[in-house]
Motif scaffolding. Structure first.
Motif, PDB file in Angstrom:
ATOM      1  N   SER A 185       1.001  -1.061  -0.137  1.00  0.00           N
ATOM      2  CA  SER A 185       0.053   0.003   0.073  1.00  0.00           C
ATOM      3  C   SER A 185       0.942   1.230  -0.093  1.00  0.00           C
ATOM      4  CB  SER A 185      -0.759  -0.183   1.425  1.00  0.00           C
ATOM      5  OG  SER A 185      -0.117   0.045   2.431  1.00  0.00           O
ATOM      6  N   PHE A 186       0.300   2.372  -0.084  1.00  0.00           N
ATOM      7  CA  PHE A 186       1.064   3.771  -0.225  1.00  0.00           C
ATOM      8  C   PHE A 186       2.002   3.724   1.158  1.00  0.00           C
ATOM      9  CE2 PHE A 186       1.217   8.137   1.154  1.00  0.00           C
ATOM     10  CZ  PHE A 186       2.318   8.523   0.233  1.00  0.00           C
ATOM     11  N   GLN A 187       1.240   3.444   2.158  1.00  0.00           N
ATOM     12  CA  GLN A 187       1.746   3.887   3.768  1.00  0.00           C
ATOM     13  C   GLN A 187       3.014   2.700   3.668  1.00  0.00           C
ATOM     14  OE1 GLN A 187      -1.275   3.785   3.261  1.00  0.00           O
ATOM     15  NE2 GLN A 187      -1.927   5.684   4.454  1.00  0.00           N
ATOM     16  N   GLU A 188       2.801   1.495   3.267  1.00  0.00           N
ATOM     17  CA  GLU A 188       3.961   0.581   3.242  1.00  0.00           C
ATOM     18  C   GLU A 188       5.115   0.998   2.362  1.00  0.00           C
ATOM     19  OE1 GLU A 188       1.411  -3.589   4.415  1.00  0.00           O
ATOM     20  OE2 GLU A 188       1.701  -3.067   2.344  1.00  0.00           O
ATOM     21  N   ALA A 189       4.805   1.512   1.349  1.00  0.00           N
ATOM     22  CA  ALA A 189       5.853   1.817   0.262  1.00  0.00           C
ATOM     23  C   ALA A 189       6.618   3.145   0.795  1.00  0.00           C
ATOM     24  CB  ALA A 189       5.115   2.244  -0.839  1.00  0.00           C
ATOM     25  N   GLN A 212       0.322   5.131  11.110  1.00  0.00           N
ATOM     26  CA  GLN A 212      -0.952   4.634  10.287  1.00  0.00           C
ATOM     27  C   GLN A 212      -1.106   3.176   9.917  1.00  0.00           C
ATOM     28  OE1 GLN A 212      -0.752   7.179   6.802  1.00  0.00           O
ATOM     29  NE2 GLN A 212      -1.578   8.905   8.019  1.00  0.00           N
ATOM     30  N   LEU A 213      -0.220   2.668  10.073  1.00  0.00           N
ATOM     31  CA  LEU A 213      -0.076   1.189   9.895  1.00  0.00           C
ATOM     32  C   LEU A 213      -1.084   0.426  10.793  1.00  0.00           C
ATOM     33  CD1 LEU A 213       3.533   0.184   9.378  1.00  0.00           C
ATOM     34  CD2 LEU A 213       1.872   0.372   7.358  1.00  0.00           C
ATOM     35  N   PHE A 253       4.633  -3.336  19.127  1.00  0.00           N
ATOM     36  CA  PHE A 253       5.686  -3.011  19.974  1.00  0.00           C
ATOM     37  C   PHE A 253       7.127  -3.627  19.669  1.00  0.00           C
ATOM     38  CE2 PHE A 253       8.445  -2.932  23.807  1.00  0.00           C
ATOM     39  CZ  PHE A 253       8.882  -1.459  23.682  1.00  0.00           C
ATOM     40  N   ILE A 254       6.695  -5.149  19.638  1.00  0.00           N
ATOM     41  CA  ILE A 254       7.952  -5.917  19.012  1.00  0.00           C
ATOM     42  C   ILE A 254       8.464  -5.405  17.666  1.00  0.00           C
ATOM     43  CG2 ILE A 254       8.408  -8.293  18.544  1.00  0.00           C
ATOM     44  CD1 ILE A 254       8.126  -8.049  21.557  1.00  0.00           C
ATOM     45  N   ASN A 255       7.723  -5.193  16.854  1.00  0.00           N
ATOM     46  CA  ASN A 255       8.230  -4.907  15.415  1.00  0.00           C
ATOM     47  C   ASN A 255       8.872  -3.705  15.529  1.00  0.00           C
ATOM     48  OD1 ASN A 255       6.481  -7.170  14.811  1.00  0.00           O
ATOM     49  ND2 ASN A 255       5.549  -6.233  13.069  1.00  0.00           N
ATOM     50  N   LEU A 256       8.288  -2.456  16.361  1.00  0.00           N
ATOM     51  CA  LEU A 256       9.001  -1.334  16.420  1.00  0.00           C
ATOM     52  C   LEU A 256      10.447  -1.425  16.893  1.00  0.00           C
ATOM     53  CD1 LEU A 256       8.071   1.471  15.680  1.00  0.00           C
ATOM     54  CD2 LEU A 256       7.447   1.939  18.160  1.00  0.00           C
ATOM     55  N   LEU A 257      10.597  -2.359  17.888  1.00  0.00           N
ATOM     56  CA  LEU A 257      11.945  -2.637  18.635  1.00  0.00           C
ATOM     57  C   LEU A 257      12.851  -3.296  17.601  1.00  0.00           C
ATOM     58  CD1 LEU A 257      11.524  -4.146  22.295  1.00  0.00           C
ATOM     59  CD2 LEU A 257      12.730  -1.943  21.437  1.00  0.00           C
ATOM     60  N   VAL A 280      10.211  -5.538   8.246  1.00  0.00           N
ATOM     61  CA  VAL A 280       9.906  -5.880   9.677  1.00  0.00           C
ATOM     62  C   VAL A 280       8.683  -4.948  10.204  1.00  0.00           C
ATOM     63  CG1 VAL A 280      10.797  -5.679  12.090  1.00  0.00           C
ATOM     64  CG2 VAL A 280      11.875  -7.028  10.397  1.00  0.00           C
ATOM     65  N   LEU A 281       8.871  -3.729  10.133  1.00  0.00           N
ATOM     66  CA  LEU A 281       8.017  -2.584  10.645  1.00  0.00           C
ATOM     67  C   LEU A 281       6.386  -3.156  10.008  1.00  0.00           C
ATOM     68  CD1 LEU A 281       7.921  -0.266  12.681  1.00  0.00           C
ATOM     69  CD2 LEU A 281       7.918   0.964  10.556  1.00  0.00           C
ATOM     70  N   ILE A 282       6.488  -3.648   8.733  1.00  0.00           N
ATOM     71  CA  ILE A 282       5.149  -3.554   8.239  1.00  0.00           C
ATOM     72  C   ILE A 282       4.774  -5.238   8.433  1.00  0.00           C
ATOM     73  CG2 ILE A 282       5.315  -1.761   6.547  1.00  0.00           C
ATOM     74  CD1 ILE A 282       5.822  -3.815   4.244  1.00  0.00           C
ATOM     75  N   GLY A 283       5.695  -6.018   9.292  1.00  0.00           N
ATOM     76  CA  GLY A 283       5.153  -7.380   9.512  1.00  0.00           C
ATOM     77  C   GLY A 283       5.338  -8.241   8.401  1.00  0.00           C
ATOM     78  N   LYS A 284       5.973  -8.160   7.318  1.00  0.00           N
ATOM     79  CA  LYS A 284       6.152  -9.072   6.045  1.00  0.00           C
ATOM     80  C   LYS A 284       7.736  -9.282   5.893  1.00  0.00           C
ATOM     81  CE  LYS A 284       2.321  -7.123   3.449  1.00  0.00           C
ATOM     82  NZ  LYS A 284       1.991  -6.301   2.517  1.00  0.00           N
TER      83      LYS A 284
END
Lengths: 260, 266
Positions: free
Chosen positions: B64-68, B141-142, B147-151, B226-230
């Motif tokens: 998506s736009f946010q992910e890109a 916005q995701l 919190f884990i992904n952010l770390l 990692v941040l977007i979980g993919k």
């Protein structure tokens, strides 16, 4: 004429003295082309028409724009500001050659050698991507717009370089200029993809005339405003030429040619 | 064993160089304004370019736009942080060709304090803060941010910076070994620029080259994935091992280069 031909030859020989440096410079250009070309390759793959462009038309635009921009934008004029700052410019002024012609000959050598390599690179990219390039069209019109773009680029580069008469920080406006050219001249995407009002505003500036319009014309995408665009191209050519000559005269008068 | 006094002393020298760098920066005030203006112009233009593309399509290879935008911002964060810390690398070649490097080598501190970290670029610090804020804006916005992904994202950003450090050390070494090339650092910049967009959109062999030959995917793309979980965990481990391996290799190359260094021109 012979002396300018000699300058042309000597400039080309300079490149061959630093062969590895030049090859790596072309490698950089190729990487930049690959980044943007395959980006559009991926984006346009699912569409028969993306913002008015079919995939072959869009990819042909990217490759043609890269080839034409290499010729129009490639320059050696960035050296002038440093020559002014360190006083070396007096060595050129004292010689029985025209200053503008001297640098034009050097510029042409730079453009010539770049386009030879650029031509090979776009053929490689087109081969890897297995795309057929659009056939060049409207050649006479293209040459007219191309020459205007070439001369506008030459005079704009001179104007930036001549700032060296008044400041040792002319790298800063050149940095802005390079960024403006690399972003707004149509390297990343055809400018007519922009919303209509933004596109029309862009056409009022000299930047689309450098290589966006010549590329558009050679791809056969002529719009209804061709005469107006031709007038604007000619207008920017005259303006940039006048400003360059004016600044050159002013700079010569105010500069004390220290250091030599 | 870590020598605390040595660390303290190096920190003091680094701090001193950084103070000098700040004074140098403000000697050219117009230059500062134009430089920051130019950088911001390029940044907002490219963000606008992404926006323009997404105004014509809903997704970019499934992103998506946010992910890109997260990919784009991650590239900017690592690229900008490296420029902020390692600006002196851009000025290394004249030091070699003029013979000035001799004067660095005879000083009683590690040469990296001067030629790698000795010119902190404060202009990049301003843009770095801005990029961080914009990254957080897109991250929040995701719909699935944890919190884990952010770390893990912060860990992989640091890992990306370690890879960037290794590349800068390699550039320094090449500056000694190949004196005829004056823009090695710009070659690095051009190669990493492919990390602005998700590498998934590129076809083979480009994807392979920029994952395993030039590890741009591990350096710039993996933190965003990692941040977007993919992402997959194996790749995270590979990235960390690779970063330290590359750093080790760069140090070996540097030592070899210094042995080959012939003082000339000074």
């Amino acid at each position: 004429m012979n002396k300018y031909l000699t300058i042309f030859n000597v400039t080309i020989k300079e490149y061959f003295a630093y062969r590895l440096s030049f090859v790596l410079w072309r490698f950089r250009t190729l990487i930049n082309l690959i980044v943007i070309f395959f980006f559009w390759f991926a984006v346009s793959a699912k569409y028969t028409n993306f913002a008015g462009y079919s995939q072959p038309a869009l990819l042909s635009y990217i490759l043609y724009a890269s080839l034409i921009s290499d010729f129009v934008i490639g320059t050696r004029l960035g050296d002038i500001a440093a020559e002014i700052n360190n006083g070396n410019i007096i060595n050129i002024i004292l010689k029985p050659i025209g200053f503008f012609n001297y640098y034009f000959a050097r510029d042409l050598a730079d453009k010539f050698i770049n386009i030879v390599f650029s031509f090979g690179e776009i053929l490689i990219v087109a081969y890897i991507a297995r795309i057929s390039l659009s056939t060049p069209q409207n050649l006479i019109l293209f040459v007219l717009f191309f020459l205007c773009g070439l001369m506008i680029s030459y005079y704009m580069n001179l104007i930036i370089a001549f700032l060296g008469f008044w400041t040792t920080e002319s790298w800063a406006p050149r940095f802005i200029f390079t960024i403006l050219i690399s972003l707004l001249s149509g390297n990343f995407f055809p400018l007519d993809m922009l919303p209509k009002t933004l596109y029309q505003i862009a056409l009022l500036t000299p930047i689309p005339y450098l290589f966006f319009l010549p590329t558009k014309i050679i791809l056969g995408r002529i719009d209804n405003y061709l005469i107006l665009e031709a007038m604007m191209a000619f207008f920017w050519l005259l303006i940039s030429r006048s400003i360059a000559h004016f600044i050159w005269k002013k700079g010569n008068k105010s500069f004390s040619f220290w250091g030599r | 064993m870590i020598n605390k006094n040595k660390i303290k002393r190096n920190w003091k020298i680094f701090w001193l160089f950084s103070k000098f760098a700040l004074k140098t920066t403000f000697q050219t005030r117009w230059g500062v304004a134009f430089f920051i203006g130019g950088k911001l112009m390029r940044f907002f233009f490219l963000l606008g370019f992404l926006f323009l593309v997404f105004s014509k399509t809903k997704s970019l290879y499934g992103y998506s736009f946010q992910e890109a935008a997260i990919f784009f911002m991650t590239f900017n964060l690592i690229d900008n942080a490296a420029q902020f810390l390692f600006r002196e690398v851009y000025r290394f070649r004249p030091l070699i060709t003029s013979g000035g490097f001799d004067l660095v080598l005879i000083k009683p501190y590690h040469p990296f304090l001067r030629i790698l970290l000795g010119g902190v670029d404060y202009m990049d610090l301003l843009t770095l803060v801005l990029y961080l804020l914009i990254t957080l804006y897109f991250a929040f916005q995701l719909p699935y941010l944890s919190f884990i992904n952010l770390l893990l994202y912060l860990l992989l950003l640091t890992n990306g910076l370690i890879i960037a450090t290794a590349f800068h050390v390699i550039v320094l070494a090449l500056g000694i070994l190949i004196t005829s090339v004056d823009h090695t650092i710009m070659i690095y910049r051009d190669i990493t620029s492919i990390g602005r967009f998700p590498l998934d959109i590129y076809r083979e062999p480009i994807r392979f080259v920029f994952t395993f030959v030039f590890p741009i995917a591990l350096m710039m793309n993996l933190p965003a994935q990692v941040l977007i979980g993919k992402f997959n965990w194996e790749l995270v481990v590979v990235a960390i091992v690779f970063a330290f391996g590359l750093l080790g290799f760069s140090m070996l190359l540097w030592k070899k280069a210094v042995k080959h260094y012939q003082s000339w021109g000074g």
